[in-house]
Design a protein around this motif. Structure first.
Motif, PDB file in Angstrom:
ATOM      1  N   ALA A 168       0.841  -1.203   0.000  1.00 21.10           N
ATOM      2  CA  ALA A 168       0.000   0.000   0.000  1.00 21.10           C
ATOM      3  C   ALA A 168       0.874   1.250   0.000  1.00 21.10           C
ATOM      4  N   ARG A 169       0.535   2.162  -0.876  1.00 22.27           N
ATOM      5  CA  ARG A 169       1.269   3.428  -0.934  1.00 22.27           C
ATOM      6  C   ARG A 169       1.117   4.159   0.389  1.00 22.27           C
ATOM      7  N   ALA A 170       2.195   4.721   0.854  1.00 21.30           N
ATOM      8  CA  ALA A 170       2.196   5.416   2.140  1.00 21.30           C
ATOM      9  C   ALA A 170       2.237   6.930   1.953  1.00 21.30           C
ATOM     10  N   ASP A 171       1.858   7.410   0.780  1.00 17.26           N
ATOM     11  CA  ASP A 171       1.969   8.852   0.508  1.00 17.26           C
ATOM     12  C   ASP A 171       0.674   9.599   0.838  1.00 17.26           C
ATOM     13  N   THR A 172       0.071   9.238   1.962  1.00 19.79           N
ATOM     14  CA  THR A 172      -1.147   9.922   2.411  1.00 19.79           C
ATOM     15  C   THR A 172      -0.860  11.369   2.817  1.00 19.79           C
ATOM     16  N   HIS A 173       0.426  11.694   3.033  1.00 22.75           N
ATOM     17  CA  HIS A 173       0.789  13.058   3.433  1.00 22.75           C
ATOM     18  C   HIS A 173       0.385  14.100   2.387  1.00 22.75           C
ATOM     19  N   HIS A 174       0.168  13.677   1.154  1.00 22.38           N
ATOM     20  CA  HIS A 174      -0.252  14.620   0.111  1.00 22.38           C
ATOM     21  C   HIS A 174      -1.605  15.251   0.438  1.00 22.38           C
ATOM     22  N   PHE A 175      -2.380  14.624   1.300  1.00 14.72           N
ATOM     23  CA  PHE A 175      -3.719  15.110   1.620  1.00 14.72           C
ATOM     24  C   PHE A 175      -3.852  15.467   3.097  1.00 14.72           C
ATOM     25  N   GLY A 176      -2.746  15.896   3.687  1.00 17.06           N
ATOM     26  CA  GLY A 176      -2.734  16.295   5.086  1.00 17.06           C
ATOM     27  C   GLY A 176      -3.160  17.745   5.280  1.00 17.06           C
ATOM     28  N   PRO A 177      -2.768  18.332   6.394  1.00 18.93           N
ATOM     29  CA  PRO A 177      -3.160  19.714   6.716  1.00 18.93           C
ATOM     30  C   PRO A 177      -2.722  20.742   5.665  1.00 18.93           C
ATOM     31  N   ASP A 178      -1.556  20.514   5.045  1.00 18.49           N
ATOM     32  CA  ASP A 178      -1.085  21.448   4.021  1.00 18.49           C
ATOM     33  C   ASP A 178      -2.047  21.469   2.826  1.00 18.49           C
ATOM     34  N   PHE A 179      -2.533  20.296   2.424  1.00 22.61           N
ATOM     35  CA  PHE A 179      -3.498  20.221   1.330  1.00 22.61           C
ATOM     36  C   PHE A 179      -4.763  21.001   1.675  1.00 22.61           C
ATOM     37  N   HIS A 180      -5.272  20.793   2.874  1.00 24.12           N
ATOM     38  CA  HIS A 180      -6.507  21.475   3.275  1.00 24.12           C
ATOM     39  C   HIS A 180      -6.314  22.989   3.354  1.00 24.12           C
ATOM     40  N   ALA A 181      -5.161  23.441   3.847  1.00 19.75           N
ATOM     41  CA  ALA A 181      -4.887  24.880   3.918  1.00 19.75           C
ATOM     42  C   ALA A 181      -4.806  25.492   2.517  1.00 19.75           C
ATOM     43  N   ARG A 182      -4.116  24.820   1.618  1.00 21.78           N
ATOM     44  CA  ARG A 182      -4.004  25.340   0.248  1.00 21.78           C
ATOM     45  C   ARG A 182      -5.351  25.288  -0.480  1.00 21.78           C
ATOM     46  N   ALA A 183      -6.158  24.299  -0.182  1.00 27.49           N
ATOM     47  CA  ALA A 183      -7.490  24.220  -0.787  1.00 27.49           C
ATOM     48  C   ALA A 183      -8.352  25.393  -0.321  1.00 27.49           C
ATOM     49  N   ARG A 184      -8.266  25.723   0.969  1.00 31.64           N
ATOM     50  CA  ARG A 184      -9.028  26.883   1.478  1.00 31.64           C
ATOM     51  C   ARG A 184      -8.588  28.168   0.791  1.00 31.64           C
ATOM     52  N   VAL A 185      -7.280  28.316   0.574  1.00 28.22           N
ATOM     53  CA  VAL A 185      -6.767  29.516  -0.107  1.00 28.22           C
ATOM     54  C   VAL A 185      -7.289  29.587  -1.536  1.00 28.22           C
ATOM     55  N   ALA A 186      -7.245  28.471  -2.248  1.00 30.12           N
ATOM     56  CA  ALA A 186      -7.707  28.450  -3.643  1.00 30.12           C
ATOM     57  C   ALA A 186      -9.195  28.754  -3.733  1.00 30.12           C
ATOM     58  N   LEU A 187      -9.984  28.204  -2.840  1.00 29.78           N
ATOM     59  CA  LEU A 187     -11.423  28.438  -2.882  1.00 29.78           C
ATOM     60  C   LEU A 187     -11.787  29.851  -2.448  1.00 29.78           C
ATOM     61  N   ALA A 188     -10.996  30.436  -1.546  1.00 30.69           N
ATOM     62  CA  ALA A 188     -11.283  31.784  -1.054  1.00 30.69           C
ATOM     63  C   ALA A 188     -10.700  32.884  -1.932  1.00 30.69           C
ATOM     64  N   ALA A 189      -9.854  32.530  -2.873  1.00 29.56           N
ATOM     65  CA  ALA A 189      -9.242  33.545  -3.746  1.00 29.56           C
ATOM     66  C   ALA A 189     -10.345  34.305  -4.481  1.00 29.56           C
ATOM     67  N   PRO A 190     -10.166  35.613  -4.644  1.00 32.30           N
ATOM     68  CA  PRO A 190     -11.202  36.400  -5.316  1.00 32.30           C
ATOM     69  C   PRO A 190     -11.383  35.965  -6.767  1.00 32.30           C
ATOM     70  N   GLY A 191     -12.602  36.017  -7.200  1.00 26.65           N
ATOM     71  CA  GLY A 191     -12.923  35.657  -8.574  1.00 26.65           C
ATOM     72  C   GLY A 191     -14.193  34.824  -8.621  1.00 26.65           C
ATOM     73  N   ALA A 192     -14.716  34.704  -9.803  1.00 24.37           N
ATOM     74  CA  ALA A 192     -15.942  33.928  -9.999  1.00 24.37           C
ATOM     75  C   ALA A 192     -15.647  32.442  -9.824  1.00 24.37           C
ATOM     76  N   PRO A 193     -16.630  31.684  -9.321  1.00 27.40           N
ATOM     77  CA  PRO A 193     -16.427  30.231  -9.184  1.00 27.40           C
ATOM     78  C   PRO A 193     -16.131  29.588 -10.549  1.00 27.40           C
ATOM     79  N   THR A 194     -15.248  28.622 -10.541  1.00 25.26           N
ATOM     80  CA  THR A 194     -14.862  27.931 -11.774  1.00 25.26           C
ATOM     81  C   THR A 194     -15.105  26.436 -11.619  1.00 25.26           C
ATOM     82  N   GLN A 195     -14.908  25.715 -12.699  1.00 24.54           N
ATOM     83  CA  GLN A 195     -15.036  24.251 -12.630  1.00 24.54           C
ATOM     84  C   GLN A 195     -13.967  23.661 -11.731  1.00 24.54           C
TER      85      GLN A 195
END
Length: 193
Positions: free
Chosen positions: A95-122
């Motif tokens: 089993a791949r052990a690279d679950t770190h790709h979806f840890g707290p850093d992923f969630h923080a960057r996702a919040r930044v991308a979603l909160a960035a100004p601009g119209a919603p996109t796909q």
């Protein structure tokens, strides 16, 4: 009069007439000088909207670049792909052990991308779907990764690993599919919702 003589005569008359010309243009020069020294006007609101959309696109591009490191390239036959294939065939210790790709850093960057100004996109929609998939499925995959790291398979002859395997495979497949949808949405031409 030769051409050379005409050029000399023109230069001499221009030299004698230049002080009069300078005196005549001096008020015009003084009137336009303050206008030249003023700051340039602000760009119109359309330009500001473009900058905001670019900030959103840039945030998504940075996150997609990080998510892409997790993905196995389609059609690739590298060592990670080979181990992943063995894992899907029942080798739970692969089993791949690279679950770190979806840890707290992923969630923080996702919040930044979603909160960035601009119209919603796909890309926003695909990122929300990826977040929901990670939140729902990552614990099943992580359980098998933790089991493998603990060394308990020596104690129970891998019984717990075999029990966790179908859940981990389903979780990894779901996360990988959602990650590909997100990366494809970011890399495709932008459309508005």
């Amino acid at each position: 009069m030769s051409v050379r003589q005409r050029v000399r005569a023109g230069a001499a008359s221009a030299a004698t007439g230049s002080p009069r010309l300078a005196r005549a243009l001096w008020p015009v020069l003084l009137a336009t000088l303050p206008a030249c020294m003023q700051e340039a006007p602000l760009p119109p609101p359309v330009a500001e909207a473009t900058v905001r959309v670019d900030a959103k696109a840039r945030a998504h591009a940075e996150l997609a670049h990080r998510v892409r490191r997790f993905l196995i390239d389609r059609g690739a036959r590298g060592p990670v792909a080979a181990n992943d294939e063995r894992f899907r065939l029942g080798a739970f210790w692969r089993a791949r052990a690279d679950t770190h790709h979806f840890g707290p850093d992923f969630h923080a960057r996702a919040r930044v991308a979603l909160a960035a100004p601009g119209a919603p996109t796909q890309a926003d929609t695909a990122l929300r779907a990826l977040q929901a998939t990670v939140d729902a499925r990552l614990p099943h995959w992580q359980a098998l990764v933790d089991y493998n790291a603990s060394g308990r398979m020596r104690d129970d002859a891998g019984e717990e690993g075999r029990r966790l395997l179908p859940w981990a495979i389903a979780a990894l497949d779901a996360i990988e599919a959602a990650a590909w949808r997100y990366v494809d949405a970011v890399e495709s031409p932008p459309t508005r919702e």
